[in-house]
Design an enzyme around this catalytic site. Structure first.
Site, short mmCIF file in Angstrom:
data_model
loop_
_atom_site.label_atom_id
_atom_site.label_comp_id
_atom_site.label_asym_id
_atom_site.label_seq_id
_atom_site.Cartn_x
_atom_site.Cartn_y
_atom_site.Cartn_z
N HIS A 1 51.16 51.62 18.37
CA HIS A 1 49.98 51.26 19.16
C HIS A 1 48.68 51.35 18.39
CE1 HIS A 1 52.50 52.26 22.98
NE2 HIS A 1 52.84 51.11 22.43
N TYR B 1 36.58 54.69 21.89
CA TYR B 1 37.37 55.10 20.72
C TYR B 1 36.55 55.97 19.76
CZ TYR B 1 41.20 52.58 22.61
OH TYR B 1 42.19 52.21 23.46
N ARG C 1 37.09 59.39 21.16
CA ARG C 1 38.42 59.95 20.85
C ARG C 1 38.54 60.29 19.37
NH1 ARG C 1 42.99 56.32 23.13
NH2 ARG C 1 44.25 58.13 22.52
N GLY D 1 57.99 63.91 23.96
CA GLY D 1 56.68 63.86 24.63
C GLY D 1 56.20 62.47 24.99
N THR D 2 57.09 61.69 25.63
CA THR D 2 56.63 60.39 26.13
C THR D 2 57.21 60.17 27.52
OG1 THR D 2 56.67 57.98 25.84
CG2 THR D 2 58.53 59.22 24.91
N GLN E 1 53.91 56.34 19.25
CA GLN E 1 53.01 55.58 20.11
C GLN E 1 51.59 56.13 19.97
OE1 GLN E 1 54.80 54.70 24.24
NE2 GLN E 1 56.09 56.35 23.46
N ASN E 2 51.47 57.28 19.32
CA ASN E 2 50.16 57.93 19.22
C ASN E 2 49.28 57.24 18.18
OD1 ASN E 2 51.26 59.68 21.04
ND2 ASN E 2 51.74 61.27 19.53
N VAL E 3 48.00 57.26 18.42
CA VAL E 3 47.05 56.65 17.48
C VAL E 3 46.36 57.74 16.64
CG1 VAL E 3 46.71 54.59 18.87
CG2 VAL E 3 45.22 56.56 19.27
N ASP E 4 46.70 59.02 16.93
CA ASP E 4 46.10 60.09 16.10
C ASP E 4 46.84 60.14 14.76
OD1 ASP E 4 47.90 62.24 18.29
OD2 ASP E 4 48.38 62.01 16.16
#
Ligand code: APR
Length: 235
Positions: A106, A55, A58, A174-175, A88-91
């Protein structure tokens, strides 16, 4: 009467044009890293150093990425709609683009949380991008990446499902719709509510009523969606 509720559910594909690799496309993250080693509760227990390093890597890459036209288009829609982003993105690209309401299913790369108390979360900033299993929060707790690993519950799913049940328009961008419970959000939408699915290689949604598939990248697909919505308003 408030603005129509525009709910958008985004996955890694919306960040692809910002240079952040997706998970399951060719060359995606899970081709390079064994997902259960770097993104599961068992993997974290077995080798926390590896997971922290994954992580950290990332988080460092994220500093080079910028929101793209698709993120900006969602902010633009806030003029006419009450837009809520469930990602769902962690950005943090939706936030950096200016989206007001963002719910992460997420977790968030730019935060860390207490190992023993999941409700104790601290932001990470540009000066503190790295964590290790020995990193402690201000309250003295040992800290971990604020990421929902496989084999862990998805605390924000209930709130997300409630939002989907109120949506007047539901958009998926985009999933691969491969991971549950996030992929089931589609089924909480009220009957008759229009659903749009923007993805260049969409998953099979033939079983879902009222879905218009826009087989495009996120930025091109958002342009096409804006035209469809304008046309609908004119009708
Ligand atoms: N624009 C829009 N969509 C794109 C683009 C693009 N430029 N490029 C790729 N895509 C699409 C792919 O066609 C695919 O449908 O993005 C999707 C990426 O799918 P995944 O890699 O499976 O990502 P995602 O669906 O977000 O994964 C869900 O899996 O590993 C977990 O926690 C992780 O949140 C992640 C979850």
């Amino acid at each position: 009467m408030g603005k129509p509720k525009f709910l958008v559910s985004t996955g890694a594909g919306i960040s692809a044009e910002s240079g952040i690799s997706t998970f399951r496309d060719a060359g995606g993250l899970w081709e390079k890293y064994p997902v259960m080693q770097v993104c599961s509760a068992d993997g974290f227990r077995a080798d926390p150093e590896l997971v922290h390093r994954f992580y950290n890597e990332r988080r460092k890459q994220l500093q080079q990425a910028k929101p793209n036209a698709a993120h900006a288009a969602l902010v633009e829609l806030e003029k006419d709609y009450d837009v809520y982003v469930i990602t769902q993105n962690v950005d943090d690209l939706h936030e950096r683009a200016g989206s007001e309401k963002v719910l992460h299913l997420h977790g968030e790369l730019m935060k860390m949380r207490s190992v023993k108390n999941p409700d104790y979360v601290e932001p990470l900033d540009i000066e503190h991008l790295e964590t290790t299993p020995r990193t402690r929060g201000k309250n003295g707790d040992l800290m971990r990446p604020h990421i929902v690993f496989f084999q862990e519950p998805v605390p924000n799913m209930e709130a997300a499902a409630a939002l989907a049940a109120e949506a007047d328009i539901f958009v998926v961008i985009g999933t691969s719709l491969a991971v549950y419970p996030a992929a089931s959000l589609l089924y909480y939408v009220r009957p008759g509510v229009p659903i749009y699915y923007i993805d260049p290689k969409p998953a099979n949604v033939s079983g879902v009523p009222n879905v218009t598939v826009i087989r495009e990248t996120a930025s091109k697909g958002m342009e096409e969606l804006a035209k469809l919505l304008e046309k609908k308003k004119a009708d």
